[in-house]
Write a protein that holds these residues in place. Sequence first.
Motif, mmCIF file in Angstrom:
data_model
loop_
_atom_site.group_PDB
_atom_site.id
_atom_site.type_symbol
_atom_site.label_atom_id
_atom_site.label_comp_id
_atom_site.label_asym_id
_atom_site.label_seq_id
_atom_site.Cartn_x
_atom_site.Cartn_y
_atom_site.Cartn_z
ATOM 1 N N ASP A 1 7.627 4.479 0.115
ATOM 2 C CA ASP A 1 8.420 5.700 0.004
ATOM 3 C C ASP A 1 7.651 6.815 0.708
ATOM 4 O O ASP A 1 6.675 7.350 0.168
ATOM 5 C CB ASP A 1 8.656 6.037 -1.470
ATOM 6 C CG ASP A 1 9.556 7.248 -1.662
ATOM 7 O OD1 ASP A 1 9.514 8.169 -0.827
ATOM 8 O OD2 ASP A 1 10.288 7.287 -2.674
ATOM 9 N N VAL A 2 8.070 7.151 1.909
ATOM 10 C CA VAL A 2 7.323 8.090 2.738
ATOM 11 C C VAL A 2 7.139 9.433 2.039
ATOM 12 O O VAL A 2 6.030 9.981 1.980
ATOM 13 C CB VAL A 2 8.020 8.286 4.102
ATOM 14 C CG1 VAL A 2 7.334 9.396 4.897
ATOM 15 C CG2 VAL A 2 8.010 6.984 4.892
ATOM 16 N N VAL A 3 8.217 9.970 1.498
ATOM 17 C CA VAL A 3 8.149 11.293 0.880
ATOM 18 C C VAL A 3 7.191 11.283 -0.312
ATOM 19 O O VAL A 3 6.328 12.164 -0.444
ATOM 20 C CB VAL A 3 9.547 11.765 0.448
ATOM 21 C CG1 VAL A 3 9.460 13.133 -0.238
ATOM 22 C CG2 VAL A 3 10.483 11.844 1.652
ATOM 23 N N ALA A 4 7.310 10.270 -1.156
ATOM 24 C CA ALA A 4 6.462 10.204 -2.346
ATOM 25 C C ALA A 4 4.992 10.069 -1.976
ATOM 26 O O ALA A 4 4.120 10.731 -2.578
ATOM 27 C CB ALA A 4 6.896 9.030 -3.219
ATOM 28 N N VAL A 5 4.688 9.227 -0.992
ATOM 29 C CA VAL A 5 3.289 9.023 -0.604
ATOM 30 C C VAL A 5 2.711 10.295 0.016
ATOM 31 O O VAL A 5 1.575 10.684 -0.281
ATOM 32 C CB VAL A 5 3.158 7.830 0.366
ATOM 33 C CG1 VAL A 5 1.714 7.690 0.845
ATOM 34 C CG2 VAL A 5 3.602 6.539 -0.304
ATOM 35 N N VAL A 6 3.491 10.965 0.866
ATOM 36 C CA VAL A 6 3.000 12.206 1.486
ATOM 37 C C VAL A 6 2.757 13.272 0.422
ATOM 38 O O VAL A 6 1.745 13.982 0.447
ATOM 39 C CB VAL A 6 3.981 12.719 2.556
ATOM 40 C CG1 VAL A 6 3.573 14.104 3.047
ATOM 41 C CG2 VAL A 6 4.040 11.752 3.731
ATOM 42 N N LYS A 7 3.662 13.371 -0.519
ATOM 43 C CA LYS A 7 3.484 14.354 -1.591
ATOM 44 C C LYS A 7 2.232 14.047 -2.409
ATOM 45 O O LYS A 7 1.489 14.953 -2.820
ATOM 46 C CB LYS A 7 4.715 14.360 -2.501
ATOM 47 C CG LYS A 7 5.986 14.886 -1.832
ATOM 48 C CD LYS A 7 5.920 16.373 -1.551
ATOM 49 C CE LYS A 7 7.269 16.879 -1.031
ATOM 50 N NZ LYS A 7 7.251 18.333 -0.742
ATOM 51 N N GLU A 8 1.980 12.770 -2.633
ATOM 52 C CA GLU A 8 0.781 12.384 -3.379
ATOM 53 C C GLU A 8 -0.480 12.732 -2.594
ATOM 54 O O GLU A 8 -1.444 13.288 -3.144
ATOM 55 C CB GLU A 8 0.816 10.888 -3.664
ATOM 56 C CG GLU A 8 -0.389 10.379 -4.457
ATOM 57 C CD GLU A 8 -0.336 8.882 -4.701
ATOM 58 O OE1 GLU A 8 -1.325 8.358 -5.249
ATOM 59 O OE2 GLU A 8 0.676 8.244 -4.337
ATOM 60 N N ALA B 1 9.385 15.335 3.644
ATOM 61 C CA ALA B 1 7.939 15.216 3.432
ATOM 62 C C ALA B 1 7.173 16.428 3.951
ATOM 63 O O ALA B 1 5.964 16.551 3.742
ATOM 64 C CB ALA B 1 7.416 13.957 4.122
ATOM 65 N N LEU B 2 7.884 17.327 4.616
ATOM 66 C CA LEU B 2 7.268 18.513 5.214
ATOM 67 C C LEU B 2 7.101 19.617 4.163
ATOM 68 O O LEU B 2 7.911 19.754 3.246
ATOM 69 C CB LEU B 2 8.172 19.012 6.346
ATOM 70 C CG LEU B 2 7.604 19.952 7.407
ATOM 71 C CD1 LEU B 2 6.537 19.253 8.226
ATOM 72 C CD2 LEU B 2 8.729 20.451 8.310
#
Length: 329
Positions: free
Chosen positions: A201-208, A233-234
């Motif tokens: 999950d790109v968004v979740a990983v970037v947020k983490e 994710a930005l």
Amino acid sequence: MASTVTFSETGGPEVLTINHINIPAPAANEVRILVKAIGLNRAEAMWRSGAYIEEPILPAKLGYDASGIIESVGSNVKNFAVGDQVGTIPAFSQNEYGVYGELILMPAHAVIKSPPSLSFEQVAAIWNPFITSYGALIDGAHLYAGQSVLITAASSSVGLAAIQVANMVGAVPIALTRKSDKKQQLLDAGAAYVIATEEEDVVAVVKEITKGRGADVVFDPVGGPLFAQLLLALTRGGQMFLYGALSDEVTPLQLIDVLNQVPVIKGYTVWDITKDPERVEKARKFVFSGIASGALKPMIAKKFAFEQIVDAHRFLESNQQIGKIVVTV
């Protein structure tokens, strides 16, 4: 007569042929170069297949990155001399010039002298990757220490260069690749983190990774469905640089997400830099200082002989490479 790669119809790698062509003496603002190595770019595969932003006038030449020795100079050329070792930069139309040949003409503004410490193969792997990355991340986004940047197609030569450029200024490069099989190689290449977009999950990983803030910059040559995830994710007010259109799928843009994220979305091409002499000089100094310090290193994935140009293009389109494909002449 010099062996030169051309194509008379658009299509797959098999349309490329080697022909013997007369290369005239350089015009007033041109130089003629004995080519030693050629660096392949995805843009040339798109050009060959008829999917580029510019339509080829057939029969067409191709190619942006080459290295070699100046064989002769035009009457108005003052900054180069016969015997200089040089590399070419993408500062011309492939309908006017191409570098896939034993002997080529180049406009003098698209040529940069090479330091003797670099091999011809290394020089052929430098300019399109590093000047493209510099133009978006440094000249455009003004990336600085502590900021995070999402780099898609990270195993490409431009993606790898972007990782190095980000590290050079103290930013945090987050590499994106479709599958996890290239993860360790990207970490070894300098990525702080690697995300497999088809498995995570790109968004979740970037947020983490960013502790909920989101990435400051996106550097993307793909577009397509992933674009929607990159936008989310930005960080709010972050910058997205789109420098290619590798995906043939629709690129979605949800207006509600734009209103929530208020991103700065910019279309970018390397010509934004290479057609401006002052910006080229700044890019040259940045790249050569990075090479001198060891922060920037051209990465060569595989070498082919000139006669293997069709095989080289097939390998280019296989997406197996990590780094630049170089053809020796």
